[in-house]
Design a protein around this motif. Structure first.
Motif, mmCIF file in Angstrom:
data_model
loop_
_atom_site.group_PDB
_atom_site.id
_atom_site.type_symbol
_atom_site.label_atom_id
_atom_site.label_comp_id
_atom_site.label_asym_id
_atom_site.label_seq_id
_atom_site.Cartn_x
_atom_site.Cartn_y
_atom_site.Cartn_z
ATOM 1 N N MET A 1 0.838 -1.190 0.000
ATOM 2 C CA MET A 1 0.000 0.000 0.000
ATOM 3 C C MET A 1 0.877 1.246 0.000
ATOM 4 N N LYS A 2 0.637 2.118 -0.960
ATOM 5 C CA LYS A 2 1.325 3.404 -0.991
ATOM 6 C C LYS A 2 0.534 4.400 -0.138
ATOM 7 N N VAL A 3 1.237 5.172 0.672
ATOM 8 C CA VAL A 3 0.578 6.184 1.494
ATOM 9 C C VAL A 3 1.279 7.516 1.293
ATOM 10 N N LEU A 4 0.526 8.523 0.886
ATOM 11 C CA LEU A 4 1.020 9.886 0.764
ATOM 12 C C LEU A 4 0.353 10.713 1.857
ATOM 13 N N THR A 5 1.138 11.484 2.564
ATOM 14 C CA THR A 5 0.622 12.266 3.686
ATOM 15 C C THR A 5 0.744 13.752 3.377
ATOM 16 N N ASP A 21 -0.794 -0.536 -4.846
ATOM 17 C CA ASP A 21 0.384 -0.527 -5.716
ATOM 18 C C ASP A 21 0.122 -1.236 -7.049
ATOM 19 N N GLU A 22 -0.699 -2.270 -7.033
ATOM 20 C CA GLU A 22 -0.923 -3.066 -8.239
ATOM 21 C C GLU A 22 -1.853 -2.391 -9.228
ATOM 22 N N THR A 23 -2.897 -1.721 -8.723
ATOM 23 C CA THR A 23 -3.924 -1.183 -9.619
ATOM 24 C C THR A 23 -3.871 0.335 -9.775
ATOM 25 N N GLY A 24 -3.217 1.023 -8.848
ATOM 26 C CA GLY A 24 -3.196 2.480 -8.887
ATOM 27 C C GLY A 24 -4.470 3.119 -8.369
ATOM 28 N N LYS A 25 -5.430 2.296 -7.949
ATOM 29 C CA LYS A 25 -6.667 2.843 -7.392
ATOM 30 C C LYS A 25 -6.377 3.432 -6.017
ATOM 31 N N VAL A 117 -13.657 -2.541 3.277
ATOM 32 C CA VAL A 117 -13.717 -1.650 2.124
ATOM 33 C C VAL A 117 -12.601 -2.061 1.164
ATOM 34 N N ALA A 118 -12.977 -2.459 -0.059
ATOM 35 C CA ALA A 118 -11.996 -2.898 -1.046
ATOM 36 C C ALA A 118 -11.484 -1.692 -1.838
ATOM 37 N N LEU A 119 -10.177 -1.627 -1.981
ATOM 38 C CA LEU A 119 -9.538 -0.582 -2.785
ATOM 39 C C LEU A 119 -8.510 -1.267 -3.678
ATOM 40 N N GLY A 120 -8.877 -1.525 -4.929
ATOM 41 C CA GLY A 120 -8.015 -2.352 -5.767
ATOM 42 C C GLY A 120 -7.857 -3.715 -5.130
ATOM 43 N N LYS A 121 -6.609 -4.120 -4.895
ATOM 44 C CA LYS A 121 -6.339 -5.402 -4.238
ATOM 45 C C LYS A 121 -6.273 -5.277 -2.713
ATOM 46 N N LEU A 122 -6.413 -4.064 -2.193
ATOM 47 C CA LEU A 122 -6.351 -3.844 -0.749
ATOM 48 C C LEU A 122 -7.693 -4.148 -0.098
ATOM 49 N N GLN A 123 -7.633 -4.654 1.124
ATOM 50 C CA GLN A 123 -8.835 -4.932 1.913
ATOM 51 C C GLN A 123 -8.730 -4.153 3.224
ATOM 52 N N LEU A 124 -9.456 -3.056 3.322
ATOM 53 C CA LEU A 124 -9.411 -2.202 4.509
ATOM 54 C C LEU A 124 -10.459 -2.666 5.509
ATOM 55 N N GLN A 125 -9.996 -3.194 6.633
ATOM 56 C CA GLN A 125 -10.898 -3.692 7.666
ATOM 57 C C GLN A 125 -11.327 -2.539 8.573
ATOM 58 N N VAL A 137 -14.128 5.424 13.531
ATOM 59 C CA VAL A 137 -13.669 4.138 13.015
ATOM 60 C C VAL A 137 -12.199 4.247 12.630
ATOM 61 N N VAL A 138 -11.528 3.108 12.552
ATOM 62 C CA VAL A 138 -10.156 3.050 12.050
ATOM 63 C C VAL A 138 -10.125 2.052 10.901
ATOM 64 N N PHE A 139 -9.082 2.155 10.081
ATOM 65 C CA PHE A 139 -8.946 1.297 8.904
ATOM 66 C C PHE A 139 -7.637 0.515 8.996
ATOM 67 N N TYR A 140 -7.765 -0.810 9.081
ATOM 68 C CA TYR A 140 -6.601 -1.692 9.185
ATOM 69 C C TYR A 140 -6.395 -2.406 7.869
ATOM 70 N N GLU A 141 -5.164 -2.301 7.324
ATOM 71 C CA GLU A 141 -4.828 -2.950 6.064
ATOM 72 C C GLU A 141 -3.810 -4.038 6.365
ATOM 73 N N PRO A 142 -4.229 -5.310 6.416
ATOM 74 C CA PRO A 142 -3.358 -6.379 6.918
ATOM 75 C C PRO A 142 -2.136 -6.671 6.051
ATOM 76 N N ALA A 143 -2.245 -6.538 4.729
ATOM 77 C CA ALA A 143 -1.120 -6.890 3.863
ATOM 78 C C ALA A 143 0.106 -6.028 4.132
ATOM 79 N N SER A 144 -0.125 -4.752 4.449
ATOM 80 C CA SER A 144 0.980 -3.844 4.764
ATOM 81 C C SER A 144 1.156 -3.641 6.256
ATOM 82 N N ALA A 145 0.321 -4.309 7.057
ATOM 83 C CA ALA A 145 0.353 -4.165 8.525
ATOM 84 C C ALA A 145 0.335 -2.693 8.921
ATOM 85 N N THR A 146 -0.687 -1.989 8.417
ATOM 86 C CA THR A 146 -0.847 -0.556 8.668
ATOM 87 C C THR A 146 -2.257 -0.282 9.147
ATOM 88 N N VAL A 147 -2.389 0.604 10.130
ATOM 89 C CA VAL A 147 -3.713 1.014 10.598
ATOM 90 C C VAL A 147 -3.788 2.534 10.631
#
Length: 213
Positions: A1-5, A21-25, A117-125, A137-147
């Motif tokens: 997961m790319k993150v821009l702040t 990263d895979e889809t650019g979404k 919430v699906a974002l491309g190949k990402l699954q935001l829990q 609410v918070v959003f946890y993305e397990p593949a990148s281990a980021t919340v």
């Protein structure tokens, strides 16, 4: 997961643009203001915005949502419906915090505990973490281990609970059961200040250890 702040508003709120990263979404998380800066960042990185995500209803996290939703032709998703009164009260919030006048709005969809919430190949829990606000609410993305935690947890601190319907015990319970159950290496991206990790906060956060309240 790319993150821009990009820090926005006089409160230096960390708006995040997250992308698969895979889809650019991509999605914009907590666009509190300074819409033109967010738009410029999205165009600079040639991202395809799919939706806007909100962690809670405070103005410094939602202020540019309507404008950006119109700009990119996307929906606003979140927070939990318990924060409806904060969104209904945006005109009052603007006056209270010294922001320009702001109209109330509602998201296209509320979020609940356990939603994904699906974002491309990402699954935001989605994890419901009340206390700072009742519908946070918070959003946890397990593949990148980021919340992405909004104003629930900060490096060495926790969210304020002195706003209407804030609850310190509820906040600590949410942190202990929804965040501190994640792996210690999980990266924590807060709504203000620098990033941290779950492990660091479990070991060092004085508000969770009992040293400060």
């Amino acid at each position: 997961m790319k993150v821009l702040t990009i820090p926005v508003t006089p409160f230096a709120q960390n708006c995040r643009v997250i992308a698969c990263d895979e889809t650019g979404k991509a999605a914009i998380v907590d666009p509190g203001g300074d819409a033109e800066k967010i738009i410029a960042l999205v165009k600079q990185h040639n991202l395809s915005i799919e939706f806007i995500l909100l962690t809670h209803g405070h103005l410094d996290h939602v202020g540019a949502s309507k404008l950006l939703a119109k700009e990119f032709g996307v929906e606003i998703i979140g927070p939990h419906a318990e924060d409806k009164f904060w969104l209904d009260g945006l005109p009052m919030q603007a006056q209270m915090f010294g922001f320009a006048p702001h109209d109330a709005f509602l998201p296209h969809r509320w979020l609940d505990e356990g939603d994904v919430v699906a974002l491309g190949k990402l699954q935001l829990q989605v994890r419901h973490c009340p206390g700072h606000t009742p519908g946070h609410v918070v959003f946890y993305e397990p593949a990148s281990a980021t919340v992405l935690v909004g104003d629930v947890l900060f490096k060495g601190s926790v969210g304020r609970t002195d706003f209407p319907k804030g609850d310190a015990s509820q906040l600590k319970h949410a942190i202990n059961t929804k965040l501190f159950t994640l792996d210690d290496e999980t990266k924590v991206m807060s709504g203000h200040g620098e990033d941290t990790t779950i492990g660091y906060e479990k070991r060092n956060n004085p508000f969770m250890s009992g040293r400060f309240g």
